[in-house]
Motif scaffolding. Structure first.
Motif, PDB file in Angstrom:
ATOM      1  N   TRP A 109       0.837  -1.213   0.000  1.00  0.00           N
ATOM      2  CA  TRP A 109       0.000   0.000   0.000  1.00  0.00           C
ATOM      3  C   TRP A 109       0.869   1.259   0.000  1.00  0.00           C
ATOM      4  O   TRP A 109       0.583   2.222  -0.729  1.00  0.00           O
ATOM      5  CB  TRP A 109      -0.923  -0.015   1.220  1.00  0.00           C
ATOM      6  CG  TRP A 109      -1.728   1.238   1.368  1.00  0.00           C
ATOM      7  CD1 TRP A 109      -2.732   1.684   0.545  1.00  0.00           C
ATOM      8  CD2 TRP A 109      -1.587   2.227   2.390  1.00  0.00           C
ATOM      9  NE1 TRP A 109      -3.224   2.878   0.997  1.00  0.00           N
ATOM     10  CE2 TRP A 109      -2.541   3.241   2.128  1.00  0.00           C
ATOM     11  CE3 TRP A 109      -0.763   2.351   3.501  1.00  0.00           C
ATOM     12  CZ2 TRP A 109      -2.684   4.357   2.945  1.00  0.00           C
ATOM     13  CZ3 TRP A 109      -0.910   3.452   4.313  1.00  0.00           C
ATOM     14  CH2 TRP A 109      -1.849   4.451   4.038  1.00  0.00           C
ATOM     15  N   THR A 155       0.882   4.168  -2.680  1.00  0.00           N
ATOM     16  CA  THR A 155       0.618   5.528  -2.213  1.00  0.00           C
ATOM     17  C   THR A 155       1.715   6.477  -2.674  1.00  0.00           C
ATOM     18  O   THR A 155       1.446   7.606  -3.135  1.00  0.00           O
ATOM     19  CB  THR A 155       0.499   5.550  -0.675  1.00  0.00           C
ATOM     20  OG1 THR A 155      -0.596   4.724  -0.285  1.00  0.00           O
ATOM     21  CG2 THR A 155       0.260   6.963  -0.157  1.00  0.00           C
ATOM     22  N   ALA A 173      -6.729   4.901  -0.524  1.00  0.00           N
ATOM     23  CA  ALA A 173      -6.952   3.822   0.442  1.00  0.00           C
ATOM     24  C   ALA A 173      -8.154   2.924   0.107  1.00  0.00           C
ATOM     25  O   ALA A 173      -8.028   1.685   0.171  1.00  0.00           O
ATOM     26  CB  ALA A 173      -7.081   4.390   1.851  1.00  0.00           C
ATOM     27  N   ALA A 179      -7.207   0.609  -2.668  1.00  0.00           N
ATOM     28  CA  ALA A 179      -6.236  -0.367  -2.179  1.00  0.00           C
ATOM     29  C   ALA A 179      -6.926  -1.453  -1.362  1.00  0.00           C
ATOM     30  O   ALA A 179      -6.573  -2.639  -1.460  1.00  0.00           O
ATOM     31  CB  ALA A 179      -5.161   0.329  -1.354  1.00  0.00           C
ATOM     32  N   GLN A 180      -7.902  -1.068  -0.528  1.00  0.00           N
ATOM     33  CA  GLN A 180      -8.652  -2.054   0.244  1.00  0.00           C
ATOM     34  C   GLN A 180      -9.353  -3.051  -0.668  1.00  0.00           C
ATOM     35  O   GLN A 180      -9.373  -4.258  -0.403  1.00  0.00           O
ATOM     36  CB  GLN A 180      -9.706  -1.355   1.120  1.00  0.00           C
ATOM     37  CG  GLN A 180      -9.165  -0.747   2.398  1.00  0.00           C
ATOM     38  CD  GLN A 180     -10.289  -0.165   3.227  1.00  0.00           C
ATOM     39  OE1 GLN A 180     -10.982   0.767   2.792  1.00  0.00           O
ATOM     40  NE2 GLN A 180     -10.488  -0.702   4.401  1.00  0.00           N
TER      41      GLN A 180
END
Length: 294
Positions: free
Chosen positions: A186, A190, A204, A207-208
């Motif tokens: 991650w 980022t 985020a 990414a989840q």
């Protein structure tokens, strides 16, 4: 024996985690004895009803089971070595962090002194102890675990892994490998997106979604690893390696650290060179299963 809600317990070691463990036993109604080298760390627990043992010997001889949560295995060995009391029949549950070899050695030494021994690992932060979110892993004789499970349930979701005392420590570090790998992936993404003005909060949720999707692959990939057969049902490793090259090139082009993707591609390249390019990604287990120096 079957533990009951009033089963007496002892907690040795009152760092933040030890205090949380003792507090959960107290809340569940267990008469709780505590011991710590720095006695002031017991003040709040004593105010809540715990008994402060004056010595380690006293602590070890008080409860039906003793939970040890100290700095490391060396500290645990020093405490037990300094005790002169008989440990015949004593139930020791060690929740101190360490490795699997230390766990097996601790079990051997405890059993030499006549004690029952379970090794464990806490997969939670202190604030979660006593809730279902706190996963506590245990390994050692099943009969010892089952006999004391009703008491251990006060700590959270207790899980038995097997008779090998080293399993809890191995699961612990395997879990850490997962945690750090997900976080590092991650952070890599980022860092890439920040170069285009996309902040971490925006990335985020995406990414989840990716992480959750990849997690769904694990049972099927596990079947391939356990069978030793890696048909390319989704993608061949040589195709994945080309995508790894894109990640490296993009990272370098925008000034983002590329060490992690280069490491992953180096492992893939070795596997491809060994003739596995047409197989699926889990074939890399062969690279993970050998020492890092080639």
């Amino acid at each position: 024996m079957d533990d009951s809600p009033d089963t007496p317990v002892t907690v040795i070691g009152l760092g933040r985690m030890g205090q949380a463990l003792a507090g959960s036993f107290l809340k569940a109604g267990h008469p709780t004895t505590v011991w710590n080298r720095t006695t002031s760390k017991a003040d709040q627990l004593v105010a809540e009803g715990a008994r402060l043992a004056p010595t380690v010997d006293d602590a070890l001889s008080t409860g039906s089971l003793t939970v040890i949560c100290v700095t490391d295995y060396q500290a645990m060995h020093e405490l037990l070595a300094a005790s002169d009391i008989e440990l015949d029949g004593t139930m020791l549950i060690n929740l101190t962090s360490g490795d699997s070899a230390q766990a097996r050695e601790a079990a051997r030494l405890a059993e030499q002194r006549g004690a029952h021994y379970l090794d464990g690992a806490i997969m939670a932060i202190p604030a979660a102890i006593g809730t279902a979110e706190a996963v506590i892993l245990h390994s050692g004789p099943r009969s010892d675990f089952e006999a004391h499970r009703p008491t251990l349930d006060a700590l959270g979701t207790v899980t038995y892994l097997g008779s090998d005392h080293g399993l809890a420590s191995l699961y612990d570090v395997a879990g850490l490998a997962m945690m750090w790998s997900v976080l590092n992936a991650w952070l890599q993404g980022t860092a890439l997106l920040r170069t285009a003005g996309v902040d971490a909060a925006t990335y985020a949720p995406f990414a989840q979604q990716i992480a959750a999707g990849v997690a769904e692959w694990l049972p099927g990939y596990a079947e391939q690893i356990d069978s030793g057969s890696f048909p390319a049902e989704v993608s061949a490793l040589e195709t994945d390696a080309r995508a790894m090259a894109h990640l490296i090139e993009e990272s370098e082009a925008v000034g983002v650290n590329a060490e992690l993707p280069r490491l992953i591609k180096a492992m893939a390249d070795r596997s491809i060179a060994a003739g596995h390019g047409g197989e699926q990604y889990p074939v890399l287990i062969e690279e993970f299963g050998r020492p890092g120096d080639h």
